[in-house]
Design a protein around this motif. Structure first.
Motif, PDB file in Angstrom:
ATOM      1  N   TRP A 105     -10.409   2.821   4.794  1.00  0.00           N
ATOM      2  CA  TRP A 105      -8.794   3.072   4.966  1.00  0.00           C
ATOM      3  C   TRP A 105      -8.871   4.117   6.011  1.00  0.00           C
ATOM      4  O   TRP A 105      -7.792   5.026   6.402  1.00  0.00           O
ATOM      5  N   ARG A 106     -10.297   5.280   6.647  1.00  0.00           N
ATOM      6  CA  ARG A 106     -10.226   5.831   6.977  1.00  0.00           C
ATOM      7  C   ARG A 106     -10.612   5.804   8.759  1.00  0.00           C
ATOM      8  O   ARG A 106      -9.859   5.988   9.833  1.00  0.00           O
TER       9      ARG A 106
ATOM     10  N   TYR B 226       0.436   5.657   0.196  1.00  0.00           N
ATOM     11  CA  TYR B 226      -0.539   7.026  -0.277  1.00  0.00           C
ATOM     12  C   TYR B 226       0.415   8.132   0.128  1.00  0.00           C
ATOM     13  O   TYR B 226       1.629   8.278   0.531  1.00  0.00           O
TER      14      TYR B 226
ATOM     15  N   ASP C 257     -14.432   3.561   1.134  1.00  0.00           N
ATOM     16  CA  ASP C 257     -13.785   4.218   1.471  1.00  0.00           C
ATOM     17  C   ASP C 257     -13.131   4.886   2.943  1.00  0.00           C
ATOM     18  O   ASP C 257     -11.995   5.187   3.573  1.00  0.00           O
TER      19      ASP C 257
ATOM     20  N   LYS D 283      -8.221   0.886   9.436  1.00  0.00           N
ATOM     21  CA  LYS D 283      -7.230   0.599   8.041  1.00  0.00           C
ATOM     22  C   LYS D 283      -7.559  -1.534   8.339  1.00  0.00           C
ATOM     23  O   LYS D 283      -6.620  -1.371   7.566  1.00  0.00           O
TER      24      LYS D 283
ATOM     25  N   GLY E 228      -8.672  -1.930   4.911  1.00  0.00           N
ATOM     26  CA  GLY E 228      -8.835  -2.827   3.976  1.00  0.00           C
ATOM     27  C   GLY E 228      -7.235  -3.049   3.374  1.00  0.00           C
ATOM     28  O   GLY E 228      -6.843  -3.314   2.802  1.00  0.00           O
TER      29      GLY E 228
ATOM     30  N   ARG F  22     -13.570  -6.321   0.352  1.00  0.00           N
ATOM     31  CA  ARG F  22     -13.862  -4.811   0.399  1.00  0.00           C
ATOM     32  C   ARG F  22     -14.791  -4.824  -0.637  1.00  0.00           C
ATOM     33  O   ARG F  22     -15.737  -3.970  -0.448  1.00  0.00           O
TER      34      ARG F  22
ATOM     35  N   TRP G 250       0.914  -1.695   0.175  1.00  0.00           N
ATOM     36  CA  TRP G 250       0.341  -0.357   0.457  1.00  0.00           C
ATOM     37  C   TRP G 250       0.804   0.930   0.241  1.00  0.00           C
ATOM     38  O   TRP G 250       2.052   1.596   0.550  1.00  0.00           O
TER      39      TRP G 250
END
Length: 504
Positions: free
Chosen positions: A476-477, A319, A472, A480, A482, A490, A317
């Protein structure tokens, strides 16, 4: 809707990152009527793309930013107490590279770091031998000497969510997926129009505007300010990579590089290591993404130290976030100040202020909020004083004995709850965990299991209480998860949100 029919607020905040959410919480607690507008999800940009640390900024000492470091170190202690469920101590090992910085300089810097701010809960720094000890786990054997100091890690996106929750519980209106369409001064106030994701427009009358729009700060300022303000913004992209765990010890590494920058390797989500960050000046900041060059750069720094090298194919991953730094004229993006600067613009009679925020750090967001309210005090003379320093964030009011004591309480109340799930929920929700579990009497009553530690009951809670709308937001926020779920799992979260709430 006529002007007289539009709802009225004392303060409208544009931007739902850590600064906007922190200001909303502080202002609502002072008795102001607050509206927060975020065009996307809370923490969907810079504030969820940090190195996920609450720290003083050891490297800022080399730039003589003593005030910023002292303030950050003081706030580190405040936040450890306010949110122990999402902020926890973390020790860092600095392997010594004599050709980059001499030992005496590092010792002096760490001594200053130990004493520049308050240090009540974290240990002081010390020197160690790396070879053959836990402190050198995963490193090449050529690194024999190092230094250990303490800072803290944070779940950055949840810190934003908890500030927004606190603001809402104090009366603030939080509007996500709501974009500011127009704003104009109308006598002593602002008349604003905003639009939600379905295209529905709303009007409001507000006495003051706060521009906490992060990378968009200058763009919004130039559109709304009465006079031209010279303050500029440097858009600096910071990228991170996540790889399988490089060592099994609990500590992190701070690594020196030949370009005079540092990078971190941080244990992350049990199974992984987080490596970052880069500093790349950018002009386009709408959808930042890591470049292959940045991946290779981070791997190169890590491989200078790691016994077992990593490659780009190991990245599970990545970002990237864009930091809206105040333009202090520095040539190297890494040298640009991380301190915050506030600019205020009012009408010709000193009314209807627009306050804009440049820069800032997650660690000092609470102090930034106090500074913003201090600047706005003349416009709201009846506003209450500072109050957030000793108040826990939602979920942070843990009993004596800390999170371990609270987990024991939960194990008695929910004896059927697996330890792994209990711990994960407590690390996400703190004392709000019981609200997630509600009256469930078994794991089956938590609803659909999406994988790892994510169940429908928690997803429903996040939709109802935390403004989650999409997969998402959840994966992801708000969590975590994901990272731990495969693509079919997912997709199942997306399908559930679509079926239950008509959302993606």
């Amino acid at each position: 809707m006529s002007v007289t029919d539009a709802p009225q607020y004392d303060l409208a905040i544009i931007g739902g990152g850590i600064n906007g959410a922190g200001i909303a919480r502080d202002a609502a607690g002072r008795g102001l009527k607050v509206l927060l507008l975020e065009k996307d999800d809370l923490a969907s940009h810079t504030s969820s793309h940090s190195t996920k640390l609450v720290h003083g900024g050891l490297r800022y000492l080399e730039h003589y930013e003593f005030r910023l470091v002292a303030e950050a170190l003081d706030e580190r202690e405040v936040l450890l107490k306010a949110a122990p469920h999402i902020i926890s101590p973390l020790q860092f090992v600095l392997p010594h590279e004599p050709h980059l910085r001499p030992a005496w300089m590092i010792r002096a810097g760490l001594l200053l770091y130990d004493h520049l701010g308050k240090r009540e809960t974290l240990p002081s720094s010390f020197g160690v031998r790396l070879r053959g000890s836990k402190w050198g786990a995963g490193l090449k054997t050529q690194f024999d000497r190092g230094f250990v100091y303490a800072d803290a890690r944070v779940d950055d996106a949840r810190l934003v969510v908890f500030n927004a929750m606190a603001a809402h519980e104090l009366g603030a209106e939080i509007r996500t997926r709501s974009k500011l369409v127009s704003a104009r001064r109308d006598k002593e106030s602002w008349r604003i129009t905003f639009e939600d994701s379905s295209g529905v427009s709303s009007d409001a009358k507000v006495m003051a505007l706060v521009n906490a729009s992060g990378p968009w700060v200058k763009e919004l300022l130039d559109a709304l300010a009465r006079t031209r303000i010279e303050a500029g913004v440097r858009h600096v992209k910071g990228s991170h990579i996540v790889v399988p765990r490089v060592h099994r010890e609990d500590h992190a590494y701070i690594l020196q590089n030949a370009d005079n920058r540092v990078a971190f390797i941080i244990p992350y989500q049990d199974e992984f290591s987080l490596i970052g960050t880069t500093d790349v000046a950018v002009d386009a900041f709408e959808s930042p993404a890591i470049s292959q060059g940045e991946i290779e750069y981070l791997c190169q720094i890590a491989n200078t130290y790691l016994a077992r090298p990593i490659e780009s194919r190991d990245v599970v991953w990545s970002y990237s976030g864009v930091r809206p730094l105040y333009d202090d004229g520095s040539i190297d993006p890494a040298d640009v100040t991380r301190d915050y600067v506030l600019e205020i613009d009012a009408d010709q009679n000193g009314r209807a202020p627009l306050l804009s925020i440049f820069g800032g750090k997650i660690t000092t967001y609470r102090r930034l909020a106090e500074a913003v309210l201090a600047r706005l005090k003349p416009f709201f003379p009846g506003m209450k004083g500072d109050w957030t320093r000793r108040e826990p964030l939602p979920g942070g009011d843990v009993p004596r004995g800390g999170l371990a004591a609270y987990e024991r309480e939960l194990s008695v109340r929910y004896p059927w709850l697996p330890e792994t799930l209990r711990t994960a929920l407590v690390r996400r929700h703190g004392t709000r965990t019981a609200r997630v579990l509600d009256e469930a009497k078994s794991v089956a009553e938590l609803g659909r299991h999406f994988g790892q530690t994510l169940y429908a009951a928690e997803v429903d809670y996040m939709v109802a209480r935390e403004w989650a709308l999409t997969a998402d937001d959840v994966l992801w926020r708000r969590t975590k998860c994901g990272l731990h779920l495969d693509s079919s799992q997912r997709d199942a979260v997306s399908a559930y949100l679509r079926e239950q709430y008509g959302r993606q």
